[in-house]
Design a protein around this motif. Sequence first.
Motif, mmCIF file in Angstrom:
data_model
loop_
_atom_site.group_PDB
_atom_site.id
_atom_site.type_symbol
_atom_site.label_atom_id
_atom_site.label_comp_id
_atom_site.label_asym_id
_atom_site.label_seq_id
_atom_site.Cartn_x
_atom_site.Cartn_y
_atom_site.Cartn_z
ATOM 1 N N PRO A 69 -1.033 1.159 -9.005
ATOM 2 C CA PRO A 69 -0.182 -0.025 -8.810
ATOM 3 C C PRO A 69 1.169 0.292 -8.162
ATOM 4 O O PRO A 69 1.827 -0.613 -7.675
ATOM 5 C CB PRO A 69 0.021 -0.559 -10.236
ATOM 6 N N THR A 70 1.588 1.546 -8.146
ATOM 7 C CA THR A 70 2.877 1.856 -7.535
ATOM 8 C C THR A 70 2.755 2.051 -6.026
ATOM 9 O O THR A 70 3.746 2.282 -5.361
ATOM 10 C CB THR A 70 3.447 3.160 -8.113
ATOM 11 N N GLY A 71 1.550 1.975 -5.478
ATOM 12 C CA GLY A 71 1.384 2.241 -4.056
ATOM 13 C C GLY A 71 1.254 3.727 -3.811
ATOM 14 O O GLY A 71 1.416 4.547 -4.715
ATOM 15 N N LEU A 72 0.951 4.090 -2.564
ATOM 16 C CA LEU A 72 0.666 5.496 -2.261
ATOM 17 C C LEU A 72 1.857 6.400 -2.531
ATOM 18 O O LEU A 72 1.734 7.450 -3.134
ATOM 19 C CB LEU A 72 0.240 5.630 -0.785
ATOM 20 N N MET A 73 3.059 5.982 -2.067
ATOM 21 C CA MET A 73 4.225 6.850 -2.184
ATOM 22 C C MET A 73 5.268 6.284 -3.132
ATOM 23 O O MET A 73 6.400 6.738 -3.158
ATOM 24 C CB MET A 73 4.886 7.039 -0.801
ATOM 25 N N GLY A 74 4.912 5.251 -3.872
ATOM 26 C CA GLY A 74 5.916 4.555 -4.660
ATOM 27 C C GLY A 74 6.308 5.330 -5.898
ATOM 28 O O GLY A 74 5.499 6.036 -6.491
ATOM 29 N N ALA A 104 1.173 4.205 5.609
ATOM 30 C CA ALA A 104 0.268 3.083 5.396
ATOM 31 C C ALA A 104 0.080 2.270 6.673
ATOM 32 O O ALA A 104 -1.007 1.737 6.927
ATOM 33 C CB ALA A 104 0.810 2.180 4.279
ATOM 34 N N ALA A 105 1.133 2.194 7.508
ATOM 35 C CA ALA A 105 1.015 1.455 8.767
ATOM 36 C C ALA A 105 -0.076 2.062 9.633
ATOM 37 O O ALA A 105 -0.909 1.348 10.212
ATOM 38 C CB ALA A 105 2.350 1.465 9.509
ATOM 39 N N PHE A 106 -0.076 3.402 9.722
ATOM 40 C CA PHE A 106 -1.096 4.024 10.568
ATOM 41 C C PHE A 106 -2.484 3.932 9.933
ATOM 42 O O PHE A 106 -3.469 3.711 10.632
ATOM 43 C CB PHE A 106 -0.699 5.463 10.912
ATOM 44 N N ILE A 107 -2.537 4.074 8.609
ATOM 45 C CA ILE A 107 -3.840 3.911 7.941
ATOM 46 C C ILE A 107 -4.402 2.529 8.270
ATOM 47 O O ILE A 107 -5.542 2.376 8.708
ATOM 48 C CB ILE A 107 -3.705 4.076 6.409
ATOM 49 N N VAL A 153 -7.013 -6.433 3.509
ATOM 50 C CA VAL A 153 -6.604 -7.053 2.254
ATOM 51 C C VAL A 153 -7.347 -6.428 1.084
ATOM 52 O O VAL A 153 -6.783 -6.152 0.025
ATOM 53 C CB VAL A 153 -6.869 -8.572 2.309
ATOM 54 N N PHE A 154 -8.612 -6.163 1.285
ATOM 55 C CA PHE A 154 -9.419 -5.554 0.249
ATOM 56 C C PHE A 154 -8.889 -4.160 -0.094
ATOM 57 O O PHE A 154 -8.781 -3.788 -1.257
ATOM 58 C CB PHE A 154 -10.875 -5.464 0.710
ATOM 59 N N PHE A 155 -8.509 -3.428 0.944
ATOM 60 C CA PHE A 155 -7.946 -2.091 0.765
ATOM 61 C C PHE A 155 -6.697 -2.172 -0.109
ATOM 62 O O PHE A 155 -6.493 -1.377 -1.017
ATOM 63 C CB PHE A 155 -7.633 -1.485 2.135
ATOM 64 N N MET A 156 -5.860 -3.190 0.166
ATOM 65 C CA MET A 156 -4.648 -3.353 -0.613
ATOM 66 C C MET A 156 -4.962 -3.627 -2.078
ATOM 67 O O MET A 156 -4.356 -3.042 -2.973
ATOM 68 C CB MET A 156 -3.819 -4.493 -0.049
ATOM 69 N N VAL A 159 0.838 -1.193 0.000
ATOM 70 C CA VAL A 159 0.000 0.000 0.000
ATOM 71 C C VAL A 159 0.880 1.253 0.000
ATOM 72 O O VAL A 159 0.638 2.202 -0.728
ATOM 73 C CB VAL A 159 -0.945 -0.002 1.225
ATOM 74 N N GLY A 160 1.955 1.224 0.785
ATOM 75 C CA GLY A 160 2.808 2.400 0.908
ATOM 76 C C GLY A 160 3.705 2.611 -0.299
ATOM 77 O O GLY A 160 4.236 3.690 -0.504
#
Lengths: 255, 289, 329
Positions: free
Chosen positions: B280-285, B244-247, B269-272, B232-233
């Motif tokens: 697809p790159t994740g939030l900060m990727g 993402a850990a805190f989310i 898992v659904f969120f992911m 996610v992150g």
Amino acid sequence: MSFFLVENLTKKFGGLIANNNISMEVEKGEIRGVIGPNGAGKTTFFNLVSGFYRPTSGKVSFKGNTISGLSTNKIARLGAVRTFQRAALFTDFTVLENVSIAQHMNTNSSLLNAIFGHDNHREAESLERAEEIIEFLGMQQERDTMADNLSHGLQRQLGVAMALATEPELLMLDEPVAGMNSGEKAVMVGMIQKIRDKWGVTVLLVEHDMRTVMNLCEKITVLDFGQKLAEGSPEEIRSNPKVIEAYLGADDSVT
Amino acid sequence: MGVDTIVQTFTNALVLGSIYAMVAVGLAIAFGVMQMANFAHGELFMAGSYVVFTLYTLVGIPFLIAVILAFPIVAAIGMVFERLIFRPTRGNVLAGFMATAGAGFILQVLVGQQWGVGLMRSIQTPYPGSTEILGAAISYQRLLIFPATVVMVSGLWYFLTRVKHGKALRACAQDPEAAVLQGISLNKMTSLAMLLSGGFAGVGGALMAPIIPVTPYMGHTFAVTAFIIVIVGGMASIEGAVIAAFILGFIHTIVTTMYDSVTATMVGVFFMALVLIVKPTGLMGRVKV
Amino acid sequence: MLKFNLSNHLLVGSLVVIVFFVVAPNLVSAYRLELLTIFLINVILAQSYRLMATTGDWTLCHYILMGVGAYATGVLAKMAGLPFYVVMPMACVVTAFVSLLFAIPLSRTLGFAFFIASFALGEFVRHVWLKFHYPFGGARGINGIPKLEIGQGGEWYFIDFWDSQNFYYFTLIFTILALMILFRIDRSRLGNAWKSIYSDRELSESIGIDVAKSRIMVFCVSGFLAGLAGSLLAYQIGSIDPHNFEMVEMVYLIIWCVVGGVKTFWGPLIGVLSMSVVFELTRPLAEWRPALFGLILILFLVLLPGGLETLPARIRAMLNKTSKQREAG
């Protein structure tokens, strides 16, 4: 309806304008070259027309269908097939297998056919055509060689042959003679000419090597700083002051 | 929902987010440098818990010192992984990942043979009692985890931005070829990354030891969540992992409070899956992996 | 005159193997026979997993897909009381459908992200089994799945699969069928197109292969067969629960495929066979077994990444090298 038409094509990366308002038209049966000094936007242009990038604005159409924004495989299905600057091959397969995989679109590769059937008549036709292409390449001896073990020149030739095996109407070549010696270049030039003359395929090539383009193409489009600078026959391009200036400025000479 | 429930949920989420952050940051560091994906990250977490069990419960060393010692001990295991698994399989992410799955098996068996397989007799809480904030009771033990994470993560941030080796590590994560040209040793950097990765997992496990049941198989659930978090992150992004850990900490706690923990995992898992489809790159990727 | 070429070798070889499996029940004990049945189910599982790997997509949810087939079988056979010839095809189709639901988001990802995301989706499904007591039975799963039978007691064509020998033959037939299908796919144009995706994705795309669609299709075909394996497993053991389909089992599946290799059709067969033998031999050391298999996995990935199937070629290359050195020296 134009065969291949580029209208006001623009691509921006952030603030950088890589291609700015480029328009051009390629007629059926032509061999067209797109050239330009380093950093002129050739690669971006090729990636736009082959479906790798989505344009910021403008469009590319092929036989009346808009192809800009489509995925590469859909563009291939319409009959416009690209090759790669690198030696792109299925390295674990033999030369014949490479050509035969490239026949994917014109063969029955359904799941049911894979499990239950064999369309023997059609298979024989495909094999015959694959052999014909290999003969056309003059690679009968390497027919069962692993693609990985071919020389660079042969690998690039095989790449073009695979594109040809898809039975395209338009072949888009990305720097077809890059990294070749003069002998290999001559073979490739002859091959491209024959592809047009014998198989009736229109060719659009992006190339850095001036001499090759001048020898091969009937019409040339010159890009500079992401814009179309000039267009015309090799003679016209050779004597165009703007082109000479652009190449002199880029410390590269028109030969 | 009363104020006390809200405060309770909020602090629980903060604590859970902290522990997720500690575990996920380790994964992100390792993945950032030469794409070392550690399947056994959960087992390193488990090892941290067993360090506390051995040193604090069995030997009698003070809890905080046992937690601090968990860092070098588990970091050493991480470095062994790097030397024996990641270095020989460099360039093949999946091979390293699968091989560490094997390493995880080995750790589980070794720990099980040494200290027993069944549910551990629980570790005595070193800080008994709880405080009351607006009607919500929060144990000191849990409350400790948040400041510990803040200290660890800011320490990491300081190391990566101010210290020479940390800067080299970041350079290496951004562009390994350029880093090598500048004279940075790739092997040293992958080793350092696994040291940090292991250390963080170890401290995370150590801090959690008094709160959750300690067994050889405890790492699994944490590893699953940690992997969801880094995806996610944005795989290699440390900031992304923390956010993402805190989310996910909040999502998990809130859904657990409202429904149950099984549903909470499903929502996570659904969120992911949602993030992967939308971005697809994740939030900060920066890069697609 | 009979030409003795490779395909004849293959035919003879397969016949020998099939004959062995046909006479096997007369050679081994009932307990061993059950192991043999499980072995056949594992062969289907490993081969269907290999199909995924031909496009380069290793997943971490194949065991869950097998579980979907098993759960579908449990629900349909026990709760709906349907006969096996309805249950088994439905279980396969349900699994293929779940695979489709997995594959659509997953096809947007590649390599490691694909691998780990498939794991998360699998966990999602496993939690569905845990959460919904009706119809999945929660943590306790589904017990007392009726054994399959053909006809009713007393009728002349009655076959009772409580008898482990009968069930063994039943499984054998499906294993041979599944392997035949997979072998045909492996040698077909479609199979080559799928392998080409692993070889060079961009090039496949350029010659008109729809990579995203192909990857989804492989996932579904592979899922269909995993569902078959799951359905057979559910009938074999009669009760299933979420613990049957945990990550540990998935890692064993990966070990089979890593040890054998996935490039050729034979790799996973070699892998399942050799690892099953190791598994049985280490029965006295059961508690150390995961560590041993973990070690095997590491050693293969580090020292022999292509698996056992590449061993002959490696040995040949090594012998050539030493003989050349000898000539030179």
